[in-house]
Design an enzyme around this catalytic site. Structure first.
Site, short mmCIF file in Angstrom:
data_model
loop_
_atom_site.label_atom_id
_atom_site.label_comp_id
_atom_site.label_asym_id
_atom_site.label_seq_id
_atom_site.Cartn_x
_atom_site.Cartn_y
_atom_site.Cartn_z
N GLN B 237 -0.65 12.28 6.16
CA GLN B 237 -1.53 11.35 5.46
C GLN B 237 -2.98 11.48 5.95
O GLN B 237 -3.88 10.90 5.34
CB GLN B 237 -1.05 9.90 5.64
CG GLN B 237 0.23 9.60 4.86
CD GLN B 237 0.69 8.16 4.96
OE1 GLN B 237 1.79 7.89 5.41
NE2 GLN B 237 -0.13 7.21 4.53
N ARG B 384 2.80 0.34 3.55
CA ARG B 384 2.12 -0.10 2.35
C ARG B 384 1.29 -1.35 2.57
O ARG B 384 1.37 -2.32 1.80
CB ARG B 384 3.10 -0.31 1.20
CG ARG B 384 2.36 -0.22 -0.14
CD ARG B 384 3.28 -0.16 -1.32
NE ARG B 384 2.48 0.03 -2.52
CZ ARG B 384 2.86 0.73 -3.57
NH1 ARG B 384 4.03 1.31 -3.59
NH2 ARG B 384 2.09 0.85 -4.62
N CYS B 385 0.54 -1.33 3.66
CA CYS B 385 -0.40 -2.43 3.89
C CYS B 385 -1.45 -1.91 4.84
O CYS B 385 -1.26 -0.91 5.50
CB CYS B 385 0.29 -3.64 4.50
SG CYS B 385 0.84 -3.40 6.19
N GLU B 760 -1.97 -1.58 -1.85
CA GLU B 760 -1.11 -2.27 -0.90
C GLU B 760 -1.02 -3.77 -1.15
O GLU B 760 -0.11 -4.44 -0.66
CB GLU B 760 -1.60 -1.97 0.51
CG GLU B 760 -1.53 -0.46 0.74
CD GLU B 760 -2.21 0.03 1.99
OE1 GLU B 760 -3.14 -0.64 2.44
OE2 GLU B 760 -1.79 1.08 2.50
#
Lengths: 277, 806
Positions: B237, B384-385, B760
Site C-alpha cells: 500500500q 478501512r479507517c 473509510e
C-alpha cells in the site's frame, strides 16, 4: 493449502472403481464433489495416496422415480436435485433442503453421495435421509448390499461403509400425496453448516422428524416420531431435545444450540403442518 | 457536433471532470479477468518460498532440524533465524518503533509465527518440504488477556526487551507494557466528572478483527546480481516507503531498488506493514540469484498478518441533567499482540484515537491508552479507517447511547443538543484537533427527515407493545450514528512514518497531441484512482479525463509518496494532482497569451481553453497549447508542458456523516434482519458520485461484517479459532442489506478542490450504527452495553440474560 502427493485415478465403471479400492485399501479415497475431502487434503489432515475420482462412472448418475420408490445416483449433484422437476413434485423436501446447502457454485459440484457418505455431522442430507427413511446401496468388488440410513451413522466421520465400498445410490419410498414437509435450517451465513436444522414430514401414514448438526450423528428419535405421529407436538419436541447433544463451537455454546434446536424444530413442525393436506 | 456549435456546458461535459459519474476505467480489465496481481507475475527461473509456522502461541524453540527438508529433491534452501542473523535480518523494525522477529529467534510468541523459510523449485515441493522440517518446542505459559498481561507475576513475553523500561513512545512500566499515551487535561476532566449532574460509565470493547482483503499478501523478489539491482513486486500500500525501508535494512542503495505494486486486490490496511515473507524473499533471492515468490494463503493471512482493533475502552461521560455534555474521560487498554506492528504516524502510538470526542462540542476531555503485549498476532492496523478512528467513533457513539439511557433521553435529541455548531468551525477540540469544516445539524435533520425518524419510533413503540402482548417475537431497533472522521494524514510537521513526512505527490506530462499521463505516489487497491484522479486533472487543465492515463505503484517512475491508506489519497495526492495541474495551467496561460499575441493577464481559463478576456471568440484550446509547447520557440518559456507537485497538507480533513439503521431482532434465534440502512455522507467536494456510492456500499458491508459476525477469536492457550472463511465472517450478497445513500456537501476550506476523502467513512460510521441498532432493540429491557460481534448466539444470549425466554 497445498495437498501432499497422491496418485489420481479416474475409473469409468463401478466395478473398476471398487477394484481400485480393494487394491489400495485405506490408502485410497473416493472423490465425488470433493467439497469435504479436498479442503482436508489441502490442510494435510487427509493424505490419501490414491484418489479415485468417480465423475466418469455413469452408473452413479441419474434420478429415477418408479412405482413407490425413488432412487438417486450418488454422483447426482445438489444442483440436479434442485433442478429435477419430477423429484421436486414427488419429494419437495429434497429441493427445499438442497437449496439451503452452501451456494450455487458448491451445489453445481457437490453430490448427494458425498454428502451422505462422509459422515460429517454438519451435512444436511444425512438428517434428511433419516426423515425419509432412506436406504443406501453400497457397492464393493463382490457386489452390492443395502444399509438403512438410520443405521448407517456410527459417529462423526464413522459410518457402516467399509473401506473398499462405494455408496452408489440413495433409495427411499415416495411420500404419500399431501404429506406436509419442512426443512428448517439456521446458519450464520450462506455456505455455512447448520447451527441447528430440522427435517419434518407429516403424512397420513405417520410423521417423521430428524435433526442436523446437533450431535455426532444425525438425530433420529423413535419417540419423537411416535409422538408427532400421534399429534403430540410438545412430546415430539421434548423427545427430540432429549436425543440431541450439541457441542459448543464458533456457532455458539451448547446452551444456545439446545434452545435453538427446539425453536427450529417447532417452526419446522408448524410449517409442515400448514402444508399437510 | 463540431467545435463551433459546442456550448460551454457541452465542452465541460466532454471533459468528464469533477462531479461526473464516470465509469471506472479499471473495470475494463478487472471484469475480464485481465488484472495483473502479484501471483500473476512469473519470472524465468523463479523459486517459491513457504513458511514453517509455529503451532504454539508461546514456546521456546529448542531446536530446528531441516536436514530432511533440504534432502528433498527440488529444495534449494531452508532459512532459519541463525541464517539471517549474520545479515542482521533475523529481526526487522516495525512501523511503530518496535522490532519484530523475521524468523523465530529462540522463541515463538503467537500461533502461526514464522519459524523457517523453505525455498524450492516449485510451490508444491516447498509445501512438502515444510512438512519435513522438525522443530522441537518447549511450551510456555500463554497470555491472551491484555489485563492479565500486566499482572505483577505475568510471564515476560518479550525477552529481547526484558527490563528495558524506555520504549519507543516513552517509559514502560511492566515487561508486557508497550507505551502509555495521554492527551487532554486529566485533572480538569476528573474535576468535571466529580461535579457533574450525571455521569455515565461503561466499558466498550471493540473486538479484534482482520482486514482480510480478497487478495492475500505476497511478493516476488528479484535480485539482478549483474547490475546489482533488486526489483521487488509486492502487495504494498506504500511502495516508496517499502523501498526506503528495504534500503535501510538491507544496505542496498535506494537507487538500486525498484519496488512495484501491481494490481492489488484490496488492502484495507493489511498491506501497509512489512512482513517476514518480504524480507525472506529478498534474502532468498540475494542468496540464490534467482527470483523468489512468496504468496500467503488465507489461513496465513488471517493468523499472521496485521489484525485490527482489539481496544478495551473504559469511558466516563459527564452531562448536565438537560443533556449538555460537559466532559469525556477514556482509558483504553490496547492489545497489540506479540509485536507493536501498528502503522500509525510516529507521534501517534494510538493513532488518532484522540478524535474520540466525535461530532460533539465537549469542552473538557482526557484520553489515555496503554499498549500491551499478548501472545497473539502482531498488528493494530487501520482496517478501512484512518488510524484508530473507528475505535474512537465506536467509543463515542456508544457512550452517547449509554448517556441517553442514563438521562432517559432520545438519543437523536441528545446528539442534536451536543453537536458542534456550523458557526464554531474551524473548531478546536479538547483533545487537540482543529476540525476544518462541518454542518452537523443540517446533515442530521436531513437524515431524520429522510427516514421519518418519528414514524420509526412510533412503529417501534407499537412493536414493543405487540411483543409484550405475545403477538410477535421480534423486536425492532433503530441505530443512530453521527460520526466525524479525521483523514488525509498528514501535515509533515506532525505526521511521519519512520521519519518519512506524510506528504504526497503528482507528476504530470502533457503529450504534444494534448493527451497526458499523471503519476502519483499513492497506489490504488480498488479505490479507482485511475478514474478519479484523471477527473480532478480534467477539471484543472481542460483535457478530457479519457485522454489522461494515471499510473501508480512503480517507484522508478512515480514521484515519492507515502501511499494509500487512511483515506489519504484524495486529501493529499488529490491535492497534489490539483496543484500540479495548476502549474500546468499557469504555463499554458503564458503560451496561450503568446499565441494570441496578448499579455498573460489578458487571457483567462475557460473549461478547456484560454480565451482573450472580453473576446471569447479568440481562444487557444489546451490541445493547441500542448502542441505549441513542443513545436514553437516561445521567448522566456521552456519547451514542453510538465509539472510536479509535492503537497504537504496544512491540516487533516474531517469528513462526517449521519447514518440510520433499522433492524428486526428475533429474540428466540438471535437472527437479525437489517431492513433499512440510510447513509448520508459529507466528504466535501464530490469527485465521482458513482465511485463514492461504491465506496459507501463497500465500507458499509465491511462494517456489517465487523459489527455482526467478524472476529479474530483465540482460545485460552492462544489457538486461533477463526482462521478460515468458514468461521471468519465475510458477508456475501445474501447477507448484505440494501443501502440508501445520500449526501450533503461541506467543502474543506484548505484543500485545493475542497475534497475530504470518503473510502473509510462508511466503515467508521457503519460499525456503531449497526451495533447501536441491536442495542436499541433491547433498550426497553434494560440493556446498556454488550460486546460485538452481534452474531446469532451473542444476540440470543442478550435476550436470554434479560429474561426474554420466559
Amino acid at each position: 493449502m497445498i495437498p501432499g502427493v497422491f496418485e489420481y485415478h479416474r475409473p469409468s465403471t463401478l466395478t473398476e472403481a471398487a477394484g481400485l479400492l480393494t487394491r489400495f485399501g485405506d490408502e485410497a479415497r473416493v472423490l465425488a464433489g470433493g467439497h469435504s475431502l479436498i479442503p482436508m487434503m489441502k490442510l494435510r489432515m487427509a493424505n490419501p495416496e490414491h484418489l479415485v475420482d468417480l465423475q466418469d462412472v455413469g452408473e452413479l448418475k441419474g434420478i429415477s422415480i418408479s412405482g413407490g420408490e425413488i432412487s438417486i445416483g450418488a454422483m447426482v449433484t445438489q444442483h440436479e436435485l434442485i433442478d429435477d422437476k419430477a423429484l421436486a413434485t414427488a419429494v419437495p423436501i429434497i429441493r427445499e433442503a438442497a437449496l439451503q446447502i452452501a451456494d450455487p457454485q458448491v451445489r453445481y459440484v457437490g453430490t448427494i453421495g458425498g454428502n451422505v457418505a462422509n459422515g460429517d455431522p454438519g451435512n444436511d442430507m444425512p438428517g434428511l435421509m433419516q426423515c425419509l427413511n432412506a436406504t443406501y446401496e453400497v457397492a464393493g468388488e463382490k457386489g452390492t448390499r443395502r444399509i438403512a440410513a438410520r443405521e448407517f451413522y456410527e459417529g462423526a466421520y464413522f459410518t457402516a461403509l467399509a473401506d473398499d465400498e462405494i455408496l452408489s445410490r440413495v433409495i427411499f419410498p415416495k411420500p404419500d400425496a399431501g404429506t406436509g414437509y419442512a426443512y428448517e435450517k439456521q446458519k450464520r451465513k450462506i455456505g455455512d453448516y447448520a447451527t441447528a436444522a430440522a427435517a419434518v414430514m407429516i403424512g397420513k401414514a405417520g410423521a417423521s422428524i430428524a435433526m442436523t448438526n446437533l450431535g455426532d450423528t444425525p438425530v433420529w428419535s423413535t419417540e419423537a416420531n411416535d409422538a408427532l405421529t400421534n399429534g403430540d407436538v410438545e412430546g415430539a419436541v421434548n423427545a427430540a431435545m432429549a436425543a440431541i447433544n450439541p457441542a459448543s463451537d464458533n456457532r455458539g455454546p451448547a446452551e444456545f444450540k439446545k434452545h435453538l434446536a427446539g425453536v427450529v424444530l417447532r417452526r419446522a413442525i408448524e410449517r409442515a403442518q400448514s402444508r399437510a393436506s | 457536433m463540431t467545435e463551433a456549435t459546442q456550448t460551454r456546458e457541452d465542452r465541460a461535459t466532454a471533459l468528464k471532470g469533477l462531479g461526473t459519474a464516470r465509469k471506472r476505467v479499471e473495470d475494463v480489465r478487472f471484469t475480464q479477468g485481465k488484472g495483473n496481481y502479484v501471483d500473476d507475475i512469473k519470472l524465468d527461473g523463479m523459486l517459491f518460498g513457504d513458511f514453517v509456522r509455529s503451532p504454539y502461541a508461546h514456546a521456546k524453540v529448542v531446536s530446528i532440524n531441516a536436514d530432511a527438508a533440504r534432502a528433498l529433491p527440488g529444495v534449494v534452501a531452508v532459512l532459519t533465524a541463525a541464517d539471517l542473523e549474520p545479515l542482521g535480518l533475523h529481526w526487522m523494525p516495525t512501523l511503530a518503533g518496535d522490532k519484530q522477529m523475521v524468523l523465530a529467534d529462540g522463541k515463538v510468541l503467537f500461533q502461526g509465527q514464522e519459524v523457517a523459510f523453505v525455498i524450492a523449485e516449485d510451490r508444491y515441493i516447498a509445501a512438502d518440504a515444510v512438512e519435513l522440517v522438525e522443530v522441537e518446542y518447549e511450551e510456555l505459559p500463554v497470555i491472551v488477556d491484555p489485563f492479565k498481561a500486566l499482572d505483577a507475576d505475568a510471564p515476560v513475553l518479550r525477552e529481547d526487551i526484558r527490563d528495558q523500561m524506555e520504549g519507543a513512545h516513552g517509559p514502560r512500566r511492566h515487561n508486557n507494557h508497550i507505551f502509555t499515551w495521554e492527551q487532554g487535561d486529566k485533572a480538569a476532566t476528573e474535576a468535571v466528572l466529580a461535579g457533574a449532574d450525571v455521569v455515565a460509565e461503561e466499558m466498550i470493547y471493540y473486538h479484534r478483527t482482520h482486514p482480510c482483503p480478497l487478495e492475500t499478501c505476497g511478493c516476488v523478489a528479484s535480485m539482478d546480481k549483474v547490475n546489482d539491482k533488486l526489483t521487488l513486486y509486492g502487495t504494498f500500500q506504500a511502495p516508496h516507503a517499502v523501498r526506503t525501508v528495504a534500503s535501510l535494512i538491507s544496505g542496498i542503495a535506494e537507487h538500486n531498488i525498484r519496488v512495484i505494486s501491481p494490481d492489488i486486490g484490496g488492502g484495507f490496511g493489511n498491506k501497509v506493514g512489512v512482513y517476514p515473507g518480504y524480507i525472506c524473499s529478498v534474502v532468498a533471492s540475494i542468496v540464490t540469484g534467482k527470483p523468489v515468490k512468496w504468496v500467503e494463503d488465507r489461513i496465513e493471512n488471517l493468523t499472521s498478518t496485521a489484525f485490527a482493533r482489539d481496544y478495551w475502552m473504559k469511558g466516563k461521560i459527564a452531562a448536565t441533567k438537560d443533556g449538555k455534555i460537559t466532559g469525556l474521560w477514556c482509558h483504553t487498554t490496547a492489545d497489540h499482540g506479540a509485536f507493536d506492528a501498528c502503522a500509525d504516524p510516529t507521534k501517534f502510538p494510538a493513532g488518532f484515537m484522540n478524535i474520540c470526542t466525535g461530532s460533539y462540542d465537549i469542552p473538557t476531555a482526557y484520553l489515555s491508552v496503554d499498549g500491551v503485549y499478548t501472545n497473539k498476532a502482531p498488528g493494530g492496523v487501520a482496517y478501512r479507517c484512518s488510524f484508530r478512528v473507528t475505535e474512537a467513533a465506536y467509543f463515542i457513539e456508544r457512550m452517547i447511547e449509554v448517556l441517553a439511557i442514563k438521562l432517559g433521553m432520545d438519543a437523536a435529541e441528545l446528539r442534536r443538543i451536543n453537536f458542534i455548531r456550523a458557526d464554531q468551525f474551524p473548531y478546536q477540540s479538547a483533545l487537540g484537533w482543529e476540525y476544518d469544516s462541518g454542518n452537523y445539524h443540517a446533515a442530521w435533520e436531513k437524515a431524520m427527515k429522510a427516514v421519518d425518524y418519528e414514524g420509526l419510533r412510533a412503529e417501534q413503540a407499537k412493536r414493543l407493545e405487540d411483543f409484550k402482548a405475545g403477538k410477535t417475537r421480534k423486536l425492532m431497533g433503530i441505530g443512530l450514528t453521527h460520526f466525524t472522521e479525521i483523514v488525509g494524514a498528514g501535515p509533515v510537521k506532525n505526521c511521519d512514518i519512520l521519519g518519512l513526512g506524510m506528504f504526497d505527490s503528482c507528476e504530470i506530462r502533457i503529450h504534444p497531441t494534448g493527451s497526458a499521463i499523471a503519476r502519483l505516489g499513492t497506489i490504488s487497491q480498488g479505490q479507482g484512482h485511475a478514474t478519479t484522479f484523471a477527473q480532478i486533472l480534467a477539471s484543472e487543465i481542460g483535457i478530457p479525463a479519457d485522454d489522461i492515463t494515471v499510473e501508480e505503484g512503480d517507484t522508478d517512475t512515480a514521484p515519492y509518496g507515502l501511499g494509500t491508506y487512511g483515506s489519504r489519497s484524495t486529501p493529499v495526492a488529490g491535492a497534489a494532482t490539483a496543484m500540479a495541474g495548476r502549474k500546468i495551467r499557469a504555463k499554458a496561460q503564458m503560451i496561450a497569451a503568446y499565441l494570441l499575441e496578448v499579455h498573460d493577464d489578458d487571457v483567462e481559463f475557460d473549461v478547456d481553453r484560454f480565451v482573450v478576456k472580453g473576446a471569447p471568440e479568440r481562444f487557444k484550446t489546451m490541445k493547441e497549447i500542448a502542441f505549441a509547447s513542443y513545436n514553437q520557440a516561445i521567448p522566456g518559456v521552456e519547451p514542453g508542458l510538465e509539472a510536479v507537485s509535492y503537497y504537504d497538507p496544512p491540516n487533516m480533513t474531517y469528513p462526517f456523516g449521519a447514518y440510520v439503521c433499522v433492524v428486526d431482532v428475533d429474540v428466540d434465534t438471535g437472527v437479525t434482519d437489517i431492513r433499512q440502512f440510510y447513509a448520508l455522507d459529507d466528504c466535501g467536494t464530490r469527485i465521482n458520485p458513482m465511485i463514492i456510492e461504491g465506496q459507501v456500499h463497500g465500507g458499509l458491508t465491511e462494517a456489517l461484517a465487523i459489527a455482526m459476525g467478524q472476529e479474530m477469536a483465540y482460545d485460552e492457550i492462544g489457538n486461533v479459532k477463526t482462521a478460515t472463511l468458514m468461521d471468519f465472517f465475510w458477508p456475501s450478497a445474501w447477507e448484505t442489506p440494501n443501502y440508501r445513500t445520500d449526501w450533503t456537501t461541506t467543502p474543506s476550506p484548505h484543500h485545493p478542490i475542497g475534497a475530504k476523502g470518503v473510502g473509510e467513512s462508511p466503515n467508521v460510521g457503519g460499525v456503531p450504527c449497526f451495533s447501536n441498532a441491536v442495542h436499541d432493540a433491547f433498550r426497553p429491557f434494560g440493556l446498556t452495553q454488550t460486546n460485538m460481534p452481534h452474531d446469532h448466539w451473542r444476540v440470543w444470549k442478550v435476550a436470554h440474560d434479560l429474561g426474554l425466554h420466559g
